[in-house]
Design an enzyme around this catalytic site. Structure first.
Site, PDB file in Angstrom:
ATOM      1  N   HIS A  93       0.721  -1.172  -0.019  1.00  0.00           N
ATOM      2  CA  HIS A  93       0.149   0.084   0.123  1.00  0.00           C
ATOM      3  C   HIS A  93       0.885   1.237  -0.095  1.00  0.00           C
ATOM      4  CE1 HIS A  93      -3.448   2.397   0.480  1.00  0.00           C
ATOM      5  NE2 HIS A  93      -3.951   2.233   1.636  1.00  0.00           N
ATOM      6  N   GLN A 118      -0.168   4.873   1.105  1.00  0.00           N
ATOM      7  CA  GLN A 118      -0.312   5.197   2.288  1.00  0.00           C
ATOM      8  C   GLN A 118       0.878   5.460   3.163  1.00  0.00           C
ATOM      9  OE1 GLN A 118      -3.186   4.586   4.455  1.00  0.00           O
ATOM     10  NE2 GLN A 118      -2.095   5.700   5.552  1.00  0.00           N
ATOM     11  N   CYS A 156      -3.249   3.313   9.618  1.00  0.00           N
ATOM     12  CA  CYS A 156      -3.800   3.693   8.233  1.00  0.00           C
ATOM     13  C   CYS A 156      -5.409   3.887   8.022  1.00  0.00           C
ATOM     14  CB  CYS A 156      -3.419   2.737   7.298  1.00  0.00           C
ATOM     15  SG  CYS A 156      -4.148   1.190   7.313  1.00  0.00           S
ATOM     16  N   ARG A 160      -2.912  11.869   2.982  1.00  0.00           N
ATOM     17  CA  ARG A 160      -3.181  11.012   1.693  1.00  0.00           C
ATOM     18  C   ARG A 160      -3.487  12.001   0.704  1.00  0.00           C
ATOM     19  NH1 ARG A 160      -4.868   5.750   2.236  1.00  0.00           N
ATOM     20  NH2 ARG A 160      -4.653   5.869  -0.215  1.00  0.00           N
TER      21      ARG A 160
HETATM   22  N1  NVA Z   1      -4.552  -3.902   5.504  1.00  0.00           N
HETATM   23  C1  NVA Z   1      -5.709  -3.476   5.166  1.00  0.00           C
HETATM   24  C2  NVA Z   1      -5.672  -1.803   4.862  1.00  0.00           C
HETATM   25  C3  NVA Z   1      -6.883  -1.086   4.608  1.00  0.00           C
HETATM   26  C4  NVA Z   1      -6.712   0.534   4.228  1.00  0.00           C
HETATM   27  C5  NVA Z   1      -6.425  -4.061   4.199  1.00  0.00           C
HETATM   28  O1  NVA Z   1      -5.599  -4.496   3.049  1.00  0.00           O
HETATM   29  O2  NVA Z   1      -7.662  -4.250   4.122  1.00  0.00           O
HETATM   30  N1   CP Z   2      -6.261   3.665   4.470  1.00  0.00           N
HETATM   31  C1   CP Z   2      -6.867   3.502   3.547  1.00  0.00           C
HETATM   32  O1   CP Z   2      -6.412   3.025   2.405  1.00  0.00           O
HETATM   33  O2   CP Z   2      -8.303   3.559   3.760  1.00  0.00           O
HETATM   34  P1   CP Z   2      -9.298   3.310   2.520  1.00  0.00           P
HETATM   35  O3   CP Z   2      -9.423   1.672   2.574  1.00  0.00           O
HETATM   36  O4   CP Z   2     -10.667   3.795   3.339  1.00  0.00           O
HETATM   37  O5   CP Z   2      -9.033   3.771   1.287  1.00  0.00           O
END
Ligand code: NVA
Ligand code: CP
Length: 307
Positions: A134, A137, A261, A289
């Site tokens: 990610h 993030q 996050c 972000r």
């Molecule tokens: N680790 C989490 C982050 C969400 C922003 C997911 O992948 O669901």
């Molecule tokens: N942290 C993040 O990416 O949040 P969302 O899943 O809401 O986009």
């Protein structure tokens, strides 16, 4: 295709250290202008396509608002409302979308699927979250740390909880930017060595308190990421001792920040007291972000020739 190869941002290490430093500097400039209500529209007539195969609040709103604020426009599609949900190959989707827009952001499952999209795309592709990484993030998180505490070089970040996409991206950032990640995960939920090569940037601890000791930043994430919902109950039991609470915060440096996050599950990976406490910067982190991704899109579309 002619000229320079297209640049994508699929993983943190798609950018050099110098490029990341540039993006952080531009994030500050773009944020300052935004706070002064100073229009900055370098992306007039540019279009961003956003493809979501998983849910989102922050990623969608920050990319969409950011592109409009920079003068461009946005198209938002999901698996359910596009032909992706009816098995149109990702390669075909990439070839079509990238003939119509200037830049694409995708949130999907496997990193390999994102890479296939990028291989067939005529325009830059941004990873809006995969099972593995990610990076948007962590751009925002590191910018947030710098804002509050200065350079990250030589610092220690403690990751408590699941070895997930956000954790693996912290590890890539640590290698590029010269800080260390202490990580503590429950037995059976440790790092995948293919995604987390050993090195001086990484230290693994059995105990969350040991991982937190003296750290400059404590961070965590949900125990069950998107796509792993079937494991939810089993994970709740396994992760019970890996909650960021006041004891964990007390083990860290007195100056330590707390980040998440989001979305957060209070009472699971973090207590209400910690996420609402004075060391928590989660709302700044979420806001950043917007600013970081504006800087990222500016860089991918315009390079360094900006004012
Ligand atoms: N680790 C989490 C982050 C969400 C922003 C997911 O992948 O669901
Ligand atoms: N942290 C993040 O990416 O949040 P969302 O899943 O809401 O986009």
């Amino acid at each position: 295709m002619h000229g320079q190869p297209i640049r994508h941002f699929l993983r943190m290490d798609d950018f050099s250290t110098d490029e990341l430093v540039h993006v952080f500097a531009r994030t500050q400039v773009i944020k300052d202008r935004f706070k002064r209500y100073q229009p900055y529209r370098p992306l007039t007539d540019r279009t961003l396509a956003m493809v979501f195969e998983k849910a989102s609040t922050r990623t969608r709103v920050s990319f969409e608002a950011g592109m409009y604020q920079m003068g461009g426009s946005v198209i938002h599609i999901t698996t359910g409302d596009s032909q992706l949900g009816r098995a149109e190959p990702i390669e075909d989707t990439a070839r079509v979308i990238s003939r119509m827009v200037d830049i694409v952001m995708i949130r999907t499952y496997e990193q390999a699927k994102l890479e296939r999209f990028a291989r067939y795309s005529r325009v830059p592709v941004i990873n809006g979250l995969t099972n593995e990484y990610h990076p948007c993030q962590i751009l925002a998180d590191i910018f947030t740390f710098i804002e509050h505490r200065g350079p990250v070089v030589g610092r220690t970040v403690a990751w408590i909880g699941d070895a997930n996409n956000v954790a693996y991206t912290w590890l890539q950032a640590a290698q590029l930017l010269g800080f260390r990640v202490n990580i503590s995960t429950p037995p059976g939920y440790g790092l995948d060595p293919r995604l987390a090569p050993a090195g001086p940037h990484l230290a693994v601890f059995d105990s969350p308190l040991e991982a937190a000791r003296g750290a400059d930043l404590i961070t965590t994430d949900v125990w069950t990421s998107m796509g792993f919902e079937a494991e939810n109950e089993q994970r709740r039991r396994a992760f019970a001792g890996w909650q960021v609470d006041e004891r964990v915060m007390a083990a860290a440096s007195p100056e330590a920040l707390f980040m998440h996050c989001l979305p957060a599950h209070r009472g699971e990976e973090v207590t209400n007291e910690v996420i609402e406490g004075v060391q928590s910067v989660v709302w700044d982190e979420a806001e950043n972000r917007l600013h970081a991704q504006k800087a990222l899109m500016e860089y991918l579309l315009l390079g360094r020739e900006v004012d």
